[in-house]
Scaffold this motif. Structure first.
Motif, PDB file in Angstrom:
ATOM      1  N   VAL A 253       0.862  -1.186   0.000  1.00 24.42           N
ATOM      2  CA  VAL A 253       0.000   0.000   0.000  1.00 24.42           C
ATOM      3  C   VAL A 253       0.896   1.233   0.000  1.00 24.42           C
ATOM      4  O   VAL A 253       1.813   1.345   0.809  1.00 24.42           O
ATOM      5  CB  VAL A 253      -0.914   0.003   1.243  1.00 24.42           C
ATOM      6  CG1 VAL A 253      -1.631   1.335   1.387  1.00 24.42           C
ATOM      7  CG2 VAL A 253      -1.918  -1.135   1.153  1.00 24.42           C
ATOM      8  N   GLN A 254       0.618   2.168  -0.916  1.00 29.81           N
ATOM      9  CA  GLN A 254       1.445   3.369  -1.022  1.00 29.81           C
ATOM     10  C   GLN A 254       0.582   4.586  -1.332  1.00 29.81           C
ATOM     11  O   GLN A 254      -0.264   4.538  -2.230  1.00 29.81           O
ATOM     12  CB  GLN A 254       2.507   3.217  -2.125  1.00 29.81           C
ATOM     13  CG  GLN A 254       3.592   2.197  -1.801  1.00 29.81           C
ATOM     14  CD  GLN A 254       4.626   2.099  -2.909  1.00 29.81           C
ATOM     15  OE1 GLN A 254       4.315   2.284  -4.086  1.00 29.81           O
ATOM     16  NE2 GLN A 254       5.858   1.791  -2.539  1.00 29.81           N
ATOM     17  N   THR A 255       0.785   5.652  -0.596  1.00 31.63           N
ATOM     18  CA  THR A 255       0.121   6.920  -0.883  1.00 31.63           C
ATOM     19  C   THR A 255       1.159   8.028  -0.888  1.00 31.63           C
ATOM     20  O   THR A 255       2.126   7.987  -0.128  1.00 31.63           O
ATOM     21  CB  THR A 255      -0.952   7.235   0.177  1.00 31.63           C
ATOM     22  OG1 THR A 255      -0.365   7.170   1.487  1.00 31.63           O
ATOM     23  CG2 THR A 255      -2.103   6.246   0.111  1.00 31.63           C
ATOM     24  N   LEU A 258       1.472   9.719   2.430  1.00 31.30           N
ATOM     25  CA  LEU A 258       1.591   8.774   3.540  1.00 31.30           C
ATOM     26  C   LEU A 258       0.300   8.632   4.355  1.00 31.30           C
ATOM     27  O   LEU A 258       0.320   8.199   5.501  1.00 31.30           O
ATOM     28  CB  LEU A 258       2.745   9.168   4.480  1.00 31.30           C
ATOM     29  CG  LEU A 258       4.135   9.256   3.832  1.00 31.30           C
ATOM     30  CD1 LEU A 258       5.187   9.611   4.874  1.00 31.30           C
ATOM     31  CD2 LEU A 258       4.487   7.948   3.137  1.00 31.30           C
ATOM     32  N   LYS A 260      -3.478   7.073   5.339  1.00 29.73           N
ATOM     33  CA  LYS A 260      -3.989   5.706   5.420  1.00 29.73           C
ATOM     34  C   LYS A 260      -4.918   5.403   4.246  1.00 29.73           C
ATOM     35  O   LYS A 260      -5.546   6.310   3.694  1.00 29.73           O
ATOM     36  CB  LYS A 260      -4.730   5.497   6.739  1.00 29.73           C
ATOM     37  CG  LYS A 260      -3.837   5.566   7.966  1.00 29.73           C
ATOM     38  CD  LYS A 260      -4.638   5.327   9.237  1.00 29.73           C
ATOM     39  CE  LYS A 260      -3.741   5.383  10.462  1.00 29.73           C
ATOM     40  NZ  LYS A 260      -4.504   5.162  11.723  1.00 29.73           N
ATOM     41  N   VAL A 261      -4.997   4.147   3.897  1.00 28.07           N
ATOM     42  CA  VAL A 261      -5.855   3.694   2.798  1.00 28.07           C
ATOM     43  C   VAL A 261      -7.033   2.920   3.375  1.00 28.07           C
ATOM     44  O   VAL A 261      -6.857   2.009   4.201  1.00 28.07           O
ATOM     45  CB  VAL A 261      -5.067   2.806   1.819  1.00 28.07           C
ATOM     46  CG1 VAL A 261      -6.005   2.171   0.794  1.00 28.07           C
ATOM     47  CG2 VAL A 261      -3.986   3.613   1.122  1.00 28.07           C
ATOM     48  N   GLU A 280      -1.855   1.530   6.954  1.00 25.40           N
ATOM     49  CA  GLU A 280      -0.804   2.527   6.868  1.00 25.40           C
ATOM     50  C   GLU A 280      -0.083   2.409   5.532  1.00 25.40           C
ATOM     51  O   GLU A 280       0.065   1.315   4.979  1.00 25.40           O
ATOM     52  CB  GLU A 280       0.208   2.330   8.007  1.00 25.40           C
ATOM     53  CG  GLU A 280      -0.364   2.480   9.413  1.00 25.40           C
ATOM     54  CD  GLU A 280      -0.540   3.926   9.811  1.00 25.40           C
ATOM     55  OE1 GLU A 280      -0.105   4.809   9.039  1.00 25.40           O
ATOM     56  OE2 GLU A 280      -1.087   4.170  10.900  1.00 25.40           O
ATOM     57  N   SER A 281       0.364   3.542   5.000  1.00 30.25           N
ATOM     58  CA  SER A 281       1.176   3.512   3.784  1.00 30.25           C
ATOM     59  C   SER A 281       2.433   2.690   4.064  1.00 30.25           C
ATOM     60  O   SER A 281       3.092   2.873   5.088  1.00 30.25           O
ATOM     61  CB  SER A 281       1.564   4.937   3.380  1.00 30.25           C
ATOM     62  OG  SER A 281       2.288   4.926   2.165  1.00 30.25           O
ATOM     63  N   TYR A 319      -3.668   2.976  -5.085  1.00 27.25           N
ATOM     64  CA  TYR A 319      -2.935   3.190  -3.860  1.00 27.25           C
ATOM     65  C   TYR A 319      -2.112   1.966  -3.463  1.00 27.25           C
ATOM     66  O   TYR A 319      -1.787   1.741  -2.297  1.00 27.25           O
ATOM     67  CB  TYR A 319      -3.892   3.525  -2.709  1.00 27.25           C
ATOM     68  CG  TYR A 319      -4.725   4.757  -2.944  1.00 27.25           C
ATOM     69  CD1 TYR A 319      -4.191   5.874  -3.593  1.00 27.25           C
ATOM     70  CD2 TYR A 319      -6.049   4.797  -2.525  1.00 27.25           C
ATOM     71  CE1 TYR A 319      -4.961   7.002  -3.815  1.00 27.25           C
ATOM     72  CE2 TYR A 319      -6.820   5.942  -2.737  1.00 27.25           C
ATOM     73  CZ  TYR A 319      -6.277   7.036  -3.389  1.00 27.25           C
ATOM     74  OH  TYR A 319      -7.032   8.152  -3.617  1.00 27.25           O
TER      75      TYR A 319
END
Length: 324
Positions: A253-255, A258, A260-261, A280-281, A319
């Motif tokens: 998971v990456q944003t 940073l 949350k997704v 969490e990212s 994401y």
């Protein structure tokens, strides 16, 4: 000690035990911590977790026969260590459940109340006065323990309820409008079904659960909640209108910021549904399926991906990226 004296002492002890059991009393109560435990006392006095309970489970709590300052019964309690506590203790109350004796952490249970559910978002009050409002509310579907109905200022029915506060790690007692609470078994069961439906990303299983909720004799407010859940499910079918495909990948998971997704129980940003978790990212996830249809969210065009670990649900593919 003579044989006669020994027998007399033994008989006296047995008589005291019989009298104690006859004097023992229980009151109907409600366990309010979700996924909490019933504990068994070991020979060394240490408590061991034995039976996992859902919030709303009815228990019979042993009481001393005394009353507290408010006139409520006093539970039979004891301080005890528990597995893994390293000598620390908690206060446990003795209970009867399924014909057996257990112990529960005393601030997880509400005495002399019955299981109930909140059927409409509602304000909370510290006292029976509607002017004494609390800066918080109870969400629809919240499991509570209901007491007696009283009349508040303005001839409005209010009811004392207890609920488990995750922030306080304890049961809290407040007042709410009686029209917002139901202790009807079918209403309580319907919300349990809705909770299970919200936690699954399998649309066939979700439909079967909602179908079973439709068979219950629920109140009008609960019927609206069931209908909304079905509308949300139908809306999610848009993202699946072009089908899905297996996507067995390890992903991260990456944003960009940073943040949350959200993990949702159904795919699609406008499909409604429920947020079942937030990641969490940088969190590693195991993907299983992805939608063939794409969605554009903030300039990112990607499918929705169903993940199986660390939680089950759907995340927006924009994401997440494949892990090396």
């Amino acid at each position: 000690m003579s044989g006669f004296v020994k027998k007399s002492v033994l008989c006296a002890g047995m008589l005291l035990g019989i009298l104690s059991s006859l004097c023992a009393a229980t009151v109907p109560s409600v366990f309010l911590q979700d996924a909490g435990w019933l504990w068994s006392e070991q020979k060394d006095g240490v408590m061991t977790a034995s039976v996992k309970l859902n919030a709303g489970t009815a228990l019979d709590v042993e009481v001393t026969g005394e009353k507290d300052s408010s006139g409520a019964p006093v539970a039979k309690i004891k301080e005890a260590a528990y597995d893994g506590s390293k000598g620390k203790t908690l206060t446990f109350a003795e209970v009867k459940y399924d014909g057996k004796t257990y112990w529960v952490i005393s601030n997880r249970v509400a005495l002399q109340k019955k299981p109930a559910v909140i059927v409409e978002d509602c304000a909370m009050y510290n006292t029976k006065s509607l002017a004494d409002v609390i800066n918080a509310h109870l969400d629809i579907g919240s499991v509570v323990a209901a007491g007696n109905v009283a009349i508040a200022t303005g001839n409005i029915d209010i009811i004392e309820v207890s609920y488990y506060s995750e922030r306080l790690y304890a049961v809290r007692t407040v007042y709410v409008k009686a029209s917002k609470v139901s202790s009807a078994l079918d209403d309580i069961t319907a919300f349990k079904i809705l909770d299970n439906a919200a936690k699954t990303s399998d649309l066939d299983k979700k439909k079967a659960l909602l179908d079973s909720a439709d068979m219950l004799n629920v109140s009008s407010k609960v019927k609206r909640a069931v209908d909304k859940a079905r509308d949300d499910m139908d809306a999610s079918k848009d993202m699946l209108s072009e089908g899905s495909e297996l996507y067995n990948k390890a992903m991260t998971v990456q944003t960009a910021d940073l943040s949350k997704v959200n993990v949702r129980n159904i795919p699609g940003s406008t499909a409604g549904g429920e947020v079942v978790a937030q990641l969490e990212s940088g969190t590693l996830v195991k993907a299983a399926v992805k939608t063939k249809k794409m969605e554009n969210i903030e300039g990112l065009v990607a499918p929705w991906i169903m993940i199986m670990e660390p939680v089950e649900g759907w995340i927006f593919g924009g994401y997440a990226s494949e892990s090396e």
